[in-house]
Design a protein around this motif. Structure first.
Motif, PDB file in Angstrom:
ATOM      1  N   MET A   1      69.816 -23.975  94.991  1.00 34.62           N
ATOM      2  CA  MET A   1      68.564 -24.227  95.649  1.00 34.62           C
ATOM      3  C   MET A   1      67.515 -23.257  95.095  1.00 34.62           C
ATOM      4  O   MET A   1      67.698 -22.049  95.138  1.00 34.62           O
ATOM      5  N   PRO A   2      66.403 -23.764  94.558  1.00 32.75           N
ATOM      6  CA  PRO A   2      65.377 -22.876  93.991  1.00 32.75           C
ATOM      7  C   PRO A   2      64.617 -22.123  95.078  1.00 32.75           C
ATOM      8  O   PRO A   2      64.465 -22.595  96.200  1.00 32.75           O
ATOM      9  N   ILE A   3      64.143 -20.952  94.716  1.00 31.43           N
ATOM     10  CA  ILE A   3      63.364 -20.123  95.631  1.00 31.43           C
ATOM     11  C   ILE A   3      61.908 -20.174  95.181  1.00 31.43           C
ATOM     12  O   ILE A   3      61.608 -20.006  94.007  1.00 31.43           O
ATOM     13  N   GLU A   4      61.014 -20.408  96.116  1.00 37.23           N
ATOM     14  CA  GLU A   4      59.587 -20.454  95.816  1.00 37.23           C
ATOM     15  C   GLU A   4      58.912 -19.220  96.401  1.00 37.23           C
ATOM     16  O   GLU A   4      59.029 -18.947  97.597  1.00 37.23           O
ATOM     17  N   ILE A   5      58.210 -18.464  95.538  1.00 28.14           N
ATOM     18  CA  ILE A   5      57.469 -17.281  95.977  1.00 28.14           C
ATOM     19  C   ILE A   5      56.017 -17.696  96.155  1.00 28.14           C
ATOM     20  O   ILE A   5      55.358 -18.095  95.212  1.00 28.14           O
ATOM     21  N   LYS A   6      55.515 -17.606  97.385  1.00 33.94           N
ATOM     22  CA  LYS A   6      54.152 -18.039  97.663  1.00 33.94           C
ATOM     23  C   LYS A   6      53.147 -16.902  97.510  1.00 33.94           C
ATOM     24  O   LYS A   6      52.013 -17.121  97.139  1.00 33.94           O
ATOM     25  N   GLU A   7      53.524 -15.700  97.825  1.00 31.29           N
ATOM     26  CA  GLU A   7      52.636 -14.548  97.686  1.00 31.29           C
ATOM     27  C   GLU A   7      53.408 -13.380  97.110  1.00 31.29           C
ATOM     28  O   GLU A   7      54.574 -13.186  97.420  1.00 31.29           O
ATOM     29  N   LEU A   8      52.756 -12.612  96.281  1.00 28.86           N
ATOM     30  CA  LEU A   8      53.362 -11.437  95.690  1.00 28.86           C
ATOM     31  C   LEU A   8      52.352 -10.303  95.780  1.00 28.86           C
ATOM     32  O   LEU A   8      51.220 -10.429  95.328  1.00 28.86           O
TER      33      LEU A   8
END
Length: 62
Positions: A1-8
């Motif tokens: 399952m891919p991980i999505e980073i919305k803010e860094l």
């Protein structure tokens, strides 16, 4: 399952003296460094303002 980073969030602290210009001596080196720093600060400030506006636009669109 891919991980999505919305803010860094990245925080950086810079300290120390800027490197002196090659071939310049004494006050000439200080003036060259100050002129380069002023231009660098202006460019950095413009880039930061642009990124803030982009983030605000992205939040508005949500």
């Amino acid at each position: 399952m891919p991980i999505e980073i919305k803010e860094l969030h990245i925080r950086v602290t810079v300290s120390g003296k800027p490197p002196e210009a090659h071939g310049a001596t004494g006050s000439a080196a200080k003036q060259a460094a100050a002129a380069g720093a002023a231009v660098g600060k202006d460019e950095l400030l413009a880039e930061c303002v642009e990124q803030v506006f982009e983030l605000l636009q992205a939040r508005k669109e949500r």
